[in-house]
Design a protein around this motif. Structure first.
Motif, PDB file in Angstrom:
ATOM      1  N   UNK A   1       0.836  -1.209   0.000  1.00  0.00           N
ATOM      2  CA  UNK A   1       0.000   0.000   0.000  1.00  0.00           C
ATOM      3  C   UNK A   1       0.872   1.261   0.000  1.00  0.00           C
ATOM      4  N   UNK A   2       1.750   1.339  -1.009  1.00  0.00           N
ATOM      5  CA  UNK A   2       2.781   2.363  -1.088  1.00  0.00           C
ATOM      6  C   UNK A   2       2.414   3.411  -2.144  1.00  0.00           C
ATOM      7  N   UNK A   3       2.120   2.948  -3.358  1.00  0.00           N
ATOM      8  CA  UNK A   3       1.742   3.840  -4.452  1.00  0.00           C
ATOM      9  C   UNK A   3       0.838   3.054  -5.402  1.00  0.00           C
ATOM     10  N   UNK A   4       0.330   3.709  -6.428  1.00  0.00           N
ATOM     11  CA  UNK A   4      -0.696   3.120  -7.291  1.00  0.00           C
ATOM     12  C   UNK A   4      -0.289   1.762  -7.847  1.00  0.00           C
ATOM     13  N   UNK A   5       0.878   1.693  -8.490  1.00  0.00           N
ATOM     14  CA  UNK A   5       1.298   0.442  -9.124  1.00  0.00           C
ATOM     15  C   UNK A   5       1.570  -0.656  -8.112  1.00  0.00           C
ATOM     16  N   UNK A   6       2.108  -0.300  -6.955  1.00  0.00           N
ATOM     17  CA  UNK A   6       2.382  -1.347  -5.965  1.00  0.00           C
ATOM     18  C   UNK A   6       1.079  -1.922  -5.415  1.00  0.00           C
ATOM     19  N   UNK A   7       0.067  -1.090  -5.250  1.00  0.00           N
ATOM     20  CA  UNK A   7      -1.225  -1.599  -4.791  1.00  0.00           C
ATOM     21  C   UNK A   7      -1.834  -2.558  -5.800  1.00  0.00           C
ATOM     22  N   UNK A   8      -1.669  -2.221  -7.083  1.00  0.00           N
ATOM     23  CA  UNK A   8      -2.330  -3.004  -8.126  1.00  0.00           C
ATOM     24  C   UNK A   8      -1.541  -4.256  -8.507  1.00  0.00           C
ATOM     25  N   UNK A   9      -0.278  -4.075  -8.917  1.00  0.00           N
ATOM     26  CA  UNK A   9       0.495  -5.212  -9.422  1.00  0.00           C
ATOM     27  C   UNK A   9       1.069  -6.082  -8.309  1.00  0.00           C
ATOM     28  N   UNK A  10       1.423  -5.469  -7.195  1.00  0.00           N
ATOM     29  CA  UNK A  10       1.947  -6.236  -6.058  1.00  0.00           C
ATOM     30  C   UNK A  10       0.893  -6.233  -4.957  1.00  0.00           C
ATOM     31  N   UNK A  11      -0.316  -6.598  -5.335  1.00  0.00           N
ATOM     32  CA  UNK A  11      -1.467  -6.466  -4.435  1.00  0.00           C
ATOM     33  C   UNK A  11      -1.239  -7.125  -3.086  1.00  0.00           C
ATOM     34  N   UNK A  12      -0.722  -8.332  -3.098  1.00  0.00           N
ATOM     35  CA  UNK A  12      -0.454  -9.027  -1.841  1.00  0.00           C
ATOM     36  C   UNK A  12       0.956  -9.600  -1.870  1.00  0.00           C
ATOM     37  N   UNK A  13       1.693  -9.335  -0.811  1.00  0.00           N
ATOM     38  CA  UNK A  13       3.082  -9.772  -0.684  1.00  0.00           C
ATOM     39  C   UNK A  13       3.190 -10.706   0.509  1.00  0.00           C
ATOM     40  N   UNK A  14       3.829 -11.842   0.305  1.00  0.00           N
ATOM     41  CA  UNK A  14       4.050 -12.788   1.407  1.00  0.00           C
ATOM     42  C   UNK A  14       5.513 -13.215   1.410  1.00  0.00           C
ATOM     43  N   UNK A  15       5.968 -13.665   2.553  1.00  0.00           N
ATOM     44  CA  UNK A  15       7.349 -14.124   2.700  1.00  0.00           C
ATOM     45  C   UNK A  15       7.366 -15.649   2.857  1.00  0.00           C
ATOM     46  N   UNK A  16       8.328 -16.261   2.204  1.00  0.00           N
ATOM     47  CA  UNK A  16       8.506 -17.715   2.292  1.00  0.00           C
ATOM     48  C   UNK A  16       9.850 -17.982   2.947  1.00  0.00           C
ATOM     49  N   UNK A  17       9.867 -18.782   3.994  1.00  0.00           N
ATOM     50  CA  UNK A  17      11.119 -19.119   4.674  1.00  0.00           C
ATOM     51  C   UNK A  17      12.092 -19.804   3.721  1.00  0.00           C
ATOM     52  N   UNK A  18      13.363 -19.763   4.091  1.00  0.00           N
ATOM     53  CA  UNK A  18      14.381 -20.369   3.236  1.00  0.00           C
ATOM     54  C   UNK A  18      14.273 -21.898   3.208  1.00  0.00           C
ATOM     55  N   UNK A  19      14.264 -22.434   1.997  1.00  0.00           N
ATOM     56  CA  UNK A  19      14.436 -23.863   1.733  1.00  0.00           C
ATOM     57  C   UNK A  19      15.371 -23.945   0.529  1.00  0.00           C
ATOM     58  N   UNK A  20      16.095 -25.022   0.425  1.00  0.00           N
ATOM     59  CA  UNK A  20      17.051 -25.128  -0.670  1.00  0.00           C
ATOM     60  C   UNK A  20      16.366 -25.014  -2.034  1.00  0.00           C
ATOM     61  N   UNK A  21      16.997 -24.310  -2.977  1.00  0.00           N
ATOM     62  CA  UNK A  21      16.432 -24.172  -4.327  1.00  0.00           C
ATOM     63  C   UNK A  21      16.142 -25.534  -4.953  1.00  0.00           C
ATOM     64  N   UNK A  22      14.986 -25.641  -5.587  1.00  0.00           N
ATOM     65  CA  UNK A  22      14.629 -26.874  -6.277  1.00  0.00           C
ATOM     66  C   UNK A  22      14.053 -27.958  -5.379  1.00  0.00           C
ATOM     67  N   UNK A  23      14.001 -27.715  -4.079  1.00  0.00           N
ATOM     68  CA  UNK A  23      13.531 -28.753  -3.165  1.00  0.00           C
ATOM     69  C   UNK A  23      12.010 -28.837  -3.158  1.00  0.00           C
ATOM     70  N   UNK A  24      11.514 -30.028  -2.803  1.00  0.00           N
ATOM     71  CA  UNK A  24      10.065 -30.203  -2.671  1.00  0.00           C
ATOM     72  C   UNK A  24       9.527 -29.358  -1.524  1.00  0.00           C
TER      73      UNK A  24
END
Length: 218
Positions: free
Chosen positions: A115-138
């Motif tokens: 909720x920073x500016x017009x484009x961030x509200x629209x294109x980045x509507x919802x942002x979430x964080x994912x904890x680190x797991x090794x690349x390519x892992x299940x």
């Protein structure tokens, strides 16, 4: 066949675009496009985003992860891409990248607000964080799939970011927008400025009446 060729061109165009605008570097990142309900086209392992060719793209079955072994080996990040397509029937294009400012946010305690500016509200509507797991892992694939139900921008801790949308153009703009948002957030913090974040009611009203396209379903 025409659908495959158009999809190949879309992915090659996005790879070149990402490199031109410093949204990718070297052979980091991967791109995929949904061909049909259970098939995606994904960049091959170790490919250079700025010089993608048809031979660098591999068809993969979303539900099983199987692919034609006679071609180049696909990106090992299949679990992430497949998880998004399975969780989000509306997802048509997925981009995973490590642009500088977004990766900085992924590697620090910098919290990113949509909720920073017009484009961030629209294109980045919802942002979430994912904890680190090794690349390519299940495990990484499962974590991304779970978060895909609540956000279209997933910042991967100590890794990078993965975004998705219905079309190539929307997904590309989403990547650009989150990089700009992270840059603004980081520079504001470093300079001591206090960003004015819009409240939830204002953001919701904007998204409801923006008129660009139907709202995403969450």
């Amino acid at each position: 066949m025409r659908t495959i060729r158009k999809s190949e061109q879309d992915i090659m165009d996005v790879g070149q675009y990402m490199m031109n605008f410093r949204l990718a570097w070297g052979n980091s990142g991967n791109i995929s496009k949904r061909i049909n309900e259970d098939t995606m086209l994904i960049t091959g392992s170790g490919t250079y985003m700025g010089h993608l060719e048809e031979s660098d793209l591999v068809e993969v079955t979303i539900s099983s992860g199987q692919f034609n072994s006679n071609k180049k080996r696909p990106s090992k990040e299949i679990p992430m891409h497949a998880a998004i397509y399975q969780a989000r029937p509306d997802a048509g294009f997925v981009i995973h990248a490590s642009p500088f400012w977004t990766t900085l946010a992924a590697c620090t305690d910098l919290q990113i607000e949509s909720k920073f500016f017009i484009e961030s509200m629209y294109y980045a509507e919802r942002i979430a964080y994912v904890d680190y797991y090794h690349p390519g892992s299940k495990a990484l694939g499962a974590a991304v799939g779970a978060k895909a139900n609540e956000a279209n921008v997933l910042i991967l801790k100590n890794h990078g970011v993965i975004v998705f949308d219905s079309t190539m153009q929307e997904a590309r703009m989403c990547l650009e927008t989150i990089e700009m948002t992270c840059k603004m957030a980081a520079l504001s913090k470093m300079s001591g400025l206090n960003p004015a974040i819009l409240n939830a009611d204002t953001a919701s009203d904007f998204l409801q009446h923006a008129g660009y396209k139907p709202r995403r379903l969450w």
